[in-house]
Write a protein that holds these residues in place. Structure first.
Motif, PDB file in Angstrom:
ATOM      1  N   ASP A  54       7.387  -2.139 -10.234  1.00 23.89           N
ATOM      2  CA  ASP A  54       6.528  -1.758 -10.987  1.00 23.89           C
ATOM      3  C   ASP A  54       5.056  -1.704 -10.319  1.00 23.89           C
ATOM      4  N   THR A  55       4.048  -0.869 -10.898  1.00 21.55           N
ATOM      5  CA  THR A  55       2.695  -1.110 -10.455  1.00 21.55           C
ATOM      6  C   THR A  55       1.611  -1.266 -11.651  1.00 21.55           C
ATOM      7  N   PRO A 112       6.120   2.025 -14.620  1.00 14.58           N
ATOM      8  CA  PRO A 112       7.574   1.291 -14.041  1.00 14.58           C
ATOM      9  C   PRO A 112       7.885   2.300 -12.962  1.00 14.58           C
ATOM     10  N   LYS A 113       8.637   1.223 -12.070  1.00 18.41           N
ATOM     11  CA  LYS A 113       8.969   1.860 -10.734  1.00 18.41           C
ATOM     12  C   LYS A 113       7.962   2.574 -10.022  1.00 18.41           C
ATOM     13  N   GLY A 114       6.836   2.237 -10.111  1.00 16.62           N
ATOM     14  CA  GLY A 114       5.847   3.275  -9.509  1.00 16.62           C
ATOM     15  C   GLY A 114       5.628   2.923  -7.853  1.00 16.62           C
ATOM     16  N   PHE A 115       6.433   2.082  -7.209  1.00 15.52           N
ATOM     17  CA  PHE A 115       6.294   2.048  -5.796  1.00 15.52           C
ATOM     18  C   PHE A 115       7.508   1.683  -5.155  1.00 15.52           C
ATOM     19  N   ARG A 116       7.742   2.579  -4.103  1.00 15.37           N
ATOM     20  CA  ARG A 116       8.865   2.255  -3.434  1.00 15.37           C
ATOM     21  C   ARG A 116       8.717   1.256  -2.358  1.00 15.37           C
ATOM     22  N   HIS A 117       9.137  -0.127  -2.662  1.00 20.69           N
ATOM     23  CA  HIS A 117       8.921  -1.351  -1.740  1.00 20.69           C
ATOM     24  C   HIS A 117       9.637  -1.241  -0.508  1.00 20.69           C
ATOM     25  N   TYR A 153       0.727  -1.224  -0.119  1.00 21.45           N
ATOM     26  CA  TYR A 153       0.028   0.077   0.021  1.00 21.45           C
ATOM     27  C   TYR A 153       0.846   1.347  -0.194  1.00 21.45           C
ATOM     28  N   VAL A 154       0.451   2.256  -0.399  1.00 22.50           N
ATOM     29  CA  VAL A 154       1.102   3.512  -0.771  1.00 22.50           C
ATOM     30  C   VAL A 154       1.240   4.198   0.563  1.00 22.50           C
ATOM     31  N   PHE A 155       0.326   3.966   1.504  1.00 20.23           N
ATOM     32  CA  PHE A 155       0.191   4.680   2.629  1.00 20.23           C
ATOM     33  C   PHE A 155       1.542   4.568   3.650  1.00 20.23           C
ATOM     34  N   ASP A 156       2.008   5.819   4.168  1.00 20.91           N
ATOM     35  CA  ASP A 156       3.288   5.915   4.802  1.00 20.91           C
ATOM     36  C   ASP A 156       2.759   4.819   6.205  1.00 20.91           C
ATOM     37  N   PRO A 157       4.053   4.041   6.608  1.00 22.77           N
ATOM     38  CA  PRO A 157       3.919   3.082   7.735  1.00 22.77           C
ATOM     39  C   PRO A 157       3.514   3.900   8.881  1.00 22.77           C
ATOM     40  N   ASN A 158       3.713   5.227   8.950  1.00 25.05           N
ATOM     41  CA  ASN A 158       3.770   5.883  10.109  1.00 25.05           C
ATOM     42  C   ASN A 158       2.420   6.905  10.077  1.00 25.05           C
ATOM     43  N   ILE A 190      -3.185   1.311  -8.512  1.00 31.40           N
ATOM     44  CA  ILE A 190      -1.895   1.035  -8.362  1.00 31.40           C
ATOM     45  C   ILE A 190      -1.839  -0.178  -7.410  1.00 31.40           C
ATOM     46  N   VAL A 191      -1.524  -1.395  -7.893  1.00 26.61           N
ATOM     47  CA  VAL A 191      -1.420  -2.823  -7.435  1.00 26.61           C
ATOM     48  C   VAL A 191       0.077  -2.892  -7.707  1.00 26.61           C
ATOM     49  N   VAL A 192       0.554  -3.311  -6.631  1.00 23.27           N
ATOM     50  CA  VAL A 192       1.874  -3.522  -6.808  1.00 23.27           C
ATOM     51  C   VAL A 192       2.359  -4.852  -7.506  1.00 23.27           C
ATOM     52  N   SER A 193       3.140  -4.815  -8.379  1.00 26.37           N
ATOM     53  CA  SER A 193       3.440  -5.865  -9.175  1.00 26.37           C
ATOM     54  C   SER A 193       3.991  -7.151  -8.449  1.00 26.37           C
ATOM     55  N   THR A 194       4.783  -6.794  -7.330  1.00 27.81           N
ATOM     56  CA  THR A 194       5.419  -7.975  -6.415  1.00 27.81           C
ATOM     57  C   THR A 194       4.244  -8.630  -5.537  1.00 27.81           C
ATOM     58  N   ASN A 195       2.955  -8.013  -5.345  1.00 27.61           N
ATOM     59  CA  ASN A 195       1.918  -8.387  -4.542  1.00 27.61           C
ATOM     60  C   ASN A 195       1.220  -9.492  -5.449  1.00 27.61           C
ATOM     61  N   LEU A 196       1.812 -10.636  -5.598  1.00 28.07           N
ATOM     62  CA  LEU A 196       1.342 -12.061  -6.499  1.00 28.07           C
ATOM     63  C   LEU A 196      -0.031 -12.171  -6.136  1.00 28.07           C
ATOM     64  N   ALA A 197      -0.157 -12.467  -4.680  1.00 27.89           N
ATOM     65  CA  ALA A 197      -1.506 -12.980  -4.559  1.00 27.89           C
ATOM     66  C   ALA A 197      -2.676 -12.129  -4.545  1.00 27.89           C
ATOM     67  N   ALA A 198      -2.468 -10.830  -4.646  1.00 20.49           N
ATOM     68  CA  ALA A 198      -3.583  -9.704  -5.171  1.00 20.49           C
ATOM     69  C   ALA A 198      -3.869 -10.028  -6.579  1.00 20.49           C
TER      70      ALA A 198
END
Length: 165
Positions: free
Chosen positions: A157-158, A145-150, A32-37, A121-129
């Protein structure tokens, strides 16, 4: 799947339970794009805003297992396409809660008059989703390309995913 799970509109009484799920999901900084804090008070604008419909999946004891929001993807001339976000309590991953939330959101979108649902924005590495959304007929219609800071993988990518309802 938890057989007695029901989905209903969230109320302000669900706020703390939804916050617990939200906090657990975003702290990993991998889906998710939300800041963890993100502070608890921001849940009002991120999950309980007046322009969105918020739902919860509950068990027979009224415990909140998961939640989703559905809202117009854009304002005015773009408001016929919905946008959704889903979160499942990590303790209940793999139990079919995400599937139930997705099924409910598609039905609700139709009832509300939306013509489609788009995930921006679906994070490409979130394979289950990605696999779950594809199972429900969502197609990847674009890649950023490079749309998410994992948190651990760096820039990934997203996908933009879309389904007519």
């Amino acid at each position: 799947m938890i057989n007695s799970t029901q989905i209903r509109k969230a109320t302000k009484n669900d706020f703390d339970s939804v916050w617990e799920i939200f906090k657990e999901v975003i702290k990993t900084a991998d889906t998710y794009v939300f800041d963890p804090n993100t502070p608890k008070e921001d849940l009002n604008k991120n999950w309980f805003a007046p322009y969105m419909d918020t739902f919860v999946a509950i068990d027979e004891n009224q415990a909140v297992l998961g939640t989703y929001i559905i809202k117009p993807n854009q304002i005015d001339l773009g408001n016929h396409i919905a946008n959704c976000s889903y979160m499942v309590n990590p303790k209940y991953h793999g139990k079919g809660i995400g599937k139930l939330l997705c099924e409910h959101s598609i039905k609700f979108a139709k009832e509300k008059g939306y013509l489609a649902i788009q995930f921006n924005i679906v994070v490409s590495t979130n394979l289950a989703a990605v696999a779950l959304w594809q199972k429900f007929g969502f197609e990847i219609i674009g890649t950023t390309p490079k749309g998410f800071r994992h948190k651990t993988l760096g820039l990934v990518d997203t996908y933009i995913m879309y389904k007519e309802v």
